[in-house]
Scaffold this motif. Structure first.
Motif, PDB file in Angstrom:
ATOM      1  N   VAL A  23       7.080  13.273 -23.778  1.00  0.00           N
ATOM      2  CA  VAL A  23       6.216  14.209 -24.069  1.00  0.00           C
ATOM      3  C   VAL A  23       5.031  13.968 -23.274  1.00  0.00           C
ATOM      4  N   LEU A  24       4.681  12.729 -23.427  1.00  0.00           N
ATOM      5  CA  LEU A  24       3.000  12.449 -23.074  1.00  0.00           C
ATOM      6  C   LEU A  24       3.068  12.131 -21.538  1.00  0.00           C
ATOM      7  N   VAL A  25       4.016  11.506 -21.052  1.00  0.00           N
ATOM      8  CA  VAL A  25       3.872  10.993 -19.975  1.00  0.00           C
ATOM      9  C   VAL A  25       4.479  12.060 -18.721  1.00  0.00           C
ATOM     10  N   ARG A  26       5.587  12.561 -18.935  1.00  0.00           N
ATOM     11  CA  ARG A  26       6.251  13.542 -18.123  1.00  0.00           C
ATOM     12  C   ARG A  26       5.891  15.090 -18.542  1.00  0.00           C
ATOM     13  N   GLY A  27       5.459  15.396 -19.846  1.00  0.00           N
ATOM     14  CA  GLY A  27       5.499  16.703 -20.388  1.00  0.00           C
ATOM     15  C   GLY A  27       6.654  17.399 -20.312  1.00  0.00           C
ATOM     16  N   VAL A  28       7.579  16.791 -20.765  1.00  0.00           N
ATOM     17  CA  VAL A  28       9.023  17.249 -21.199  1.00  0.00           C
ATOM     18  C   VAL A  28       9.358  17.243 -22.503  1.00  0.00           C
ATOM     19  N   TRP A  29       9.919  18.538 -22.838  1.00  0.00           N
ATOM     20  CA  TRP A  29      10.568  18.435 -24.385  1.00  0.00           C
ATOM     21  C   TRP A  29      11.449  17.295 -24.780  1.00  0.00           C
ATOM     22  N   PRO A  30      11.645  17.081 -25.699  1.00  0.00           N
ATOM     23  CA  PRO A  30      12.393  15.825 -26.145  1.00  0.00           C
ATOM     24  C   PRO A  30      14.109  16.674 -26.112  1.00  0.00           C
ATOM     25  N   ALA A  31      15.077  15.645 -25.903  1.00  0.00           N
ATOM     26  CA  ALA A  31      16.433  15.874 -26.135  1.00  0.00           C
ATOM     27  C   ALA A  31      16.685  15.865 -27.399  1.00  0.00           C
ATOM     28  N   LEU A  81       5.605  16.876 -30.713  1.00  0.00           N
ATOM     29  CA  LEU A  81       4.815  15.834 -31.265  1.00  0.00           C
ATOM     30  C   LEU A  81       4.770  15.968 -32.912  1.00  0.00           C
ATOM     31  N   PHE A  82       4.775  17.230 -33.350  1.00  0.00           N
ATOM     32  CA  PHE A  82       4.687  17.556 -34.679  1.00  0.00           C
ATOM     33  C   PHE A  82       5.787  17.349 -35.393  1.00  0.00           C
ATOM     34  N   PRO A  83       7.153  17.876 -35.062  1.00  0.00           N
ATOM     35  CA  PRO A  83       8.236  17.393 -35.832  1.00  0.00           C
ATOM     36  C   PRO A  83       8.730  16.176 -35.630  1.00  0.00           C
ATOM     37  N   LEU A  84       8.182  15.441 -34.404  1.00  0.00           N
ATOM     38  CA  LEU A  84       8.746  14.278 -34.104  1.00  0.00           C
ATOM     39  C   LEU A  84       8.087  13.274 -35.202  1.00  0.00           C
ATOM     40  N   PHE A 114      -2.863  15.706 -19.944  1.00  0.00           N
ATOM     41  CA  PHE A 114      -2.419  16.348 -21.082  1.00  0.00           C
ATOM     42  C   PHE A 114      -1.278  16.927 -20.740  1.00  0.00           C
ATOM     43  N   PRO A 115      -0.118  16.992 -21.577  1.00  0.00           N
ATOM     44  CA  PRO A 115       1.204  17.176 -21.086  1.00  0.00           C
ATOM     45  C   PRO A 115       1.569  18.703 -21.274  1.00  0.00           C
ATOM     46  N   THR A 142       2.627   4.947 -31.779  1.00  0.00           N
ATOM     47  CA  THR A 142       3.600   5.635 -32.426  1.00  0.00           C
ATOM     48  C   THR A 142       4.296   4.359 -33.304  1.00  0.00           C
ATOM     49  N   TRP A 143       4.295   3.201 -32.787  1.00  0.00           N
ATOM     50  CA  TRP A 143       4.990   2.146 -33.582  1.00  0.00           C
ATOM     51  C   TRP A 143       4.103   1.811 -34.500  1.00  0.00           C
ATOM     52  N   GLY A 144       2.814   1.832 -34.331  1.00  0.00           N
ATOM     53  CA  GLY A 144       1.666   1.389 -35.429  1.00  0.00           C
ATOM     54  C   GLY A 144       1.832   2.380 -36.532  1.00  0.00           C
ATOM     55  N   LEU A 145       2.279   3.519 -36.388  1.00  0.00           N
ATOM     56  CA  LEU A 145       2.379   4.404 -37.678  1.00  0.00           C
ATOM     57  C   LEU A 145       3.681   3.857 -38.577  1.00  0.00           C
ATOM     58  N   PHE A 146       4.699   3.681 -37.679  1.00  0.00           N
ATOM     59  CA  PHE A 146       5.936   2.942 -38.246  1.00  0.00           C
ATOM     60  C   PHE A 146       5.654   1.767 -39.193  1.00  0.00           C
ATOM     61  N   ALA A 147       4.759   0.789 -38.367  1.00  0.00           N
ATOM     62  CA  ALA A 147       4.817  -0.790 -38.757  1.00  0.00           C
ATOM     63  C   ALA A 147       3.799  -0.754 -40.214  1.00  0.00           C
ATOM     64  N   GLU A 148       2.665   0.387 -40.007  1.00  0.00           N
ATOM     65  CA  GLU A 148       1.958   0.284 -41.234  1.00  0.00           C
ATOM     66  C   GLU A 148       2.535   1.021 -42.491  1.00  0.00           C
ATOM     67  N   ILE A 149       3.482   2.007 -42.271  1.00  0.00           N
ATOM     68  CA  ILE A 149       4.057   2.628 -43.476  1.00  0.00           C
ATOM     69  C   ILE A 149       5.060   1.626 -43.996  1.00  0.00           C
TER      70      ILE A 149
END
Length: 246
Positions: A205-213, A130-133, A122-123, A61-68
């Motif tokens: 989301v990816l580790v615990r399979g929980v929806w974001p707050a 992850l799409f809106p995130l 798989f969560p 995720t950081w890689g996407l931010f850093a690349e842009i």
């Protein structure tokens, strides 16, 4: 985008395959080293791959931010010849940077998703969050990148300074460590970092399979809106002056 990919892989034997080989190597290294060799564990989670997934979620995720943001700060300078010789919608340049970074991210994240499925990690339905995130991260990154790109044309120190800022920013974001291990006063300061809550949401989301707050992401959403507004306003106001400066 096609021109970028052609120039990137010119005289390369494997060509586009490197877009798969490099991220695949990253995922394998993190998985083997942290899950098998170091046997690193996350508190409260009894899973062999938990820390590897935690780490990959943050770093990818950081890689996407850093690349842009990193590529945006030089996009007008690197395309100075196009800006001076051709008439075209200049907003295409940041759009290409974002689209290219998103394509690279899609490839590596698809491989990561395959790993989640194979490893039984798989969560579930929370994966859809992850799409809106990702959309929120793109808006934040593009707004900041636009701002940096315009300023860097007139003040070249901006690009140099941001390289240092990104290094500190990475370690001030809970990517390789859980926020719970930090002292309380540090956790209060981390609340000022808009990416801290965001990275934690993706890891949840990816580790615990929980929806974001979602409420915890309001701060980042406001920052994204402000950065996009400022970036576009600065771009429109100084688009003509940039050509003269270049």
């Amino acid at each position: 985008m096609r021109r970028e990919f052609q120039s990137k892989y010119v005289n390369s034997i494997f060509g586009f395959a490197w877009n798969v080989i490099n991220p695949l190597a990253t995922i394998v290294v993190y998985t083997v080293i942290f899950a098998q060799v170091m046997r690193t564990r996350l508190p409260g989670i009894d899973s062999t791959f938990a820390y590897s997934i935690f780490l990959c979620a943050g770093i990818l995720t950081w890689g996407l931010f850093a690349e842009i943001t990193t590529r945006s700060q030089t996009m007008f300078i690197e395309n100075a010849n196009l800006l001076k010789k051709l008439r075209f919608p200049r907003i295409c340049l940041p759009a290409v940077v974002v689209a290219s970074a998103l394509l690279n991210f899609s490839i590596i994240f698809s491989l990561f998703t395959v790993f989640l499925l194979i490893s039984g990690s798989f969560p579930g339905p929370a994966f859809l969050a992850l799409f809106p995130l990702t959309g929120l991260l793109i808006a934040f990154s593009a707004g900041l990148g636009m701002l940096l790109g315009v300023l860097n044309v007139f003040f070249r120190d901006v690009g140099q300074a941001f390289g240092i800022i990104v290094t500190f920013w990475f370690w001030l974001t809970p990517i390789v460590y859980a926020p719970a291990i930090l002292p309380k006063w540090t956790q209060a300061l981390m609340a000022l970092n808009p990416l801290a809550a965001y990275i934690s949401a993706v890891q949840g989301v990816l580790v615990r399979g929980v929806w974001p707050a979602w409420g915890s992401l309001i701060y980042m959403a406001i920052c994204a809106f402000v950065l996009c507004s400022l970036g576009l306003r600065l771009f429109r106001r100084h688009a003509g002056e940039m050509v003269d400066e270049l």
